[in-house]
Design an enzyme around this catalytic site. Structure first.
Site, short mmCIF file in Angstrom:
data_model
loop_
_atom_site.label_atom_id
_atom_site.label_comp_id
_atom_site.label_asym_id
_atom_site.label_seq_id
_atom_site.Cartn_x
_atom_site.Cartn_y
_atom_site.Cartn_z
CG ASP A 191 30.90 -36.08 -26.60
OD1 ASP A 191 32.32 -36.25 -26.62
OD2 ASP A 191 30.98 -35.45 -27.60
CB ILE A 192 30.39 -30.74 -24.97
CG1 ILE A 192 30.79 -30.90 -23.44
CG2 ILE A 192 29.78 -29.55 -25.25
CD1 ILE A 192 31.86 -29.76 -23.05
CD GLU A 234 34.94 -33.14 -27.52
OE1 GLU A 234 34.41 -33.49 -28.72
OE2 GLU A 234 36.18 -33.13 -27.04
#
Length: 325
Positions: A191-192, A234
């Site tokens: 995950d960003i 994301e």
């Protein structure tokens, strides 16, 4: 009584009919010769009785060979020295498919990819006298359209990675293989970090560029056998066949560093980006690929809440979940 006159046969009619039939046959042959579809007619002994121009063009068959009425096998193998428009290592495979269709009279289509990139479709029709009618149609446009639709249905448009649906389809195949042959299988969920802040600070265009940049790093980092996907927003996934938990963590760490070190500039502004990663590996008590995914999600949660920009490996002990891998 008056005798009835006898009607004698008119031989002039027969003489006129024969040329008419010959002319019709010649006209029909001319039409078939000029069709875009390749046509081959075999007799009951599987010898070639007719080959039209389109077939000769598809397969680079010289007129003299076609006119010699060879067997179908000899016709197809005439150009093994290099004239073939199918890669030589695949010629046997395609020929075997065609011979089986000819033997059974099965009309099911067989697609044949030529070295030029074109695709022709082979069909066989059984004839009343035991012969076979073979047709070869250029279906390149249809195949390209089908491939384009397949790509749209299975690929994330922004990143070029597999989409969520395709990921689960491919993951199910890898899961089945790993389960059947008792092979290792691992998963990274990533995950960003602080992605909402990126959108709020730099705008959604910048957010899109960040997602693309992370995807490029994922593509650059992954092995050919790995399955990389954008799961939504994301969030990304990387399925690692033949990888242990330790190997998955090491791969995740390399990817984490690759993302953190890259320079992302949008409209002259440098945007710092990091990712958090959760790693899991196939275990004996797992039943489906969703179990693997759930454990990777738990590990990802631990990485996010343990400070971000880190890799965490799934551990059933809650106290160890936030431990840096």
């Amino acid at each position: 009584m008056r005798a009835r006159a006898k009607t004698l046969p008119n031989h002039d009619d027969d003489e006129r009919a024969a040329p008419d039939a010959a002319a019709e046959l010649a006209a029909l042959r001319s039409i078939v010769e000029d069709l875009d579809y390749g046509i081959v007619v075999l007799d009951a002994a599987r010898r070639v009785r007719f080959v039209n121009r389109a077939f000769r063009s598809f397969w680079n068959v010289p007129d003299a060979i076609a006119a010699g009425q060879p067997t179908f096998v000899k016709l197809m193998y005439h150009g093994r020295g290099g004239a073939y428009t199918v890669a030589e290592h695949r010629l046997g495979e395609y020929l075997a498919q065609q011979l089986e269709a000819i033997r059974s009279g099965d009309g099911a289509p067989v697609n044949i990819r030529l070295t030029s990139g074109a695709t022709i479709q082979f069909r066989c029709k059984a004839l009343p006298d035991g012969g076979r009618l073979l047709t070869y149609g250029n279906v390149s446009d249809l195949v390209r359209q089908a491939e384009a639709l397949e790509l749209l249905a299975t690929t994330d448009a922004m990143t070029g990675l597999a989409n969520r649906r395709q990921f689960f389809k491919l993951a199910a195949v890898e899961w089945s293989r790993a389960e059947r042959y008792q092979r290792p299988l691992a998963l990274l969920m990533m995950d960003i970090d602080l992605f909402k802040s990126v959108n709020d600070t730099y705008g959604h265009l910048a957010g899109d560029e960040v997602i693309k940049a992370v995807a490029k790093s994922l593509i650059k980092h992954k092995r050919g056998s790995d399955v990389a996907a954008r799961m939504g927003g994301e969030e990304f996934a990387l399925l690692l066949p033949e990888a242990s938990a330790e190997a998955a963590v090491a791969a995740g760490e390399r990817l984490r560093k690759l993302v953190a070190e890259q320079i992302i500039v949008v409209e002259g502004k440098r945007i710092p980006v990091t990712i958090s990663i959760g790693a899991s590996a196939c275990a004996a008590d797992m039943r489906t690929v969703e179990d693997l995914l759930n454990e990777a999600d738990i590990a990802l949660y631990a990485a996010k809440h343990g400070g971000r920009n880190r890799v965490c490996r799934y551990d059933p002990a809650p106290a160890l979940q936030a431990e840096h891998a």
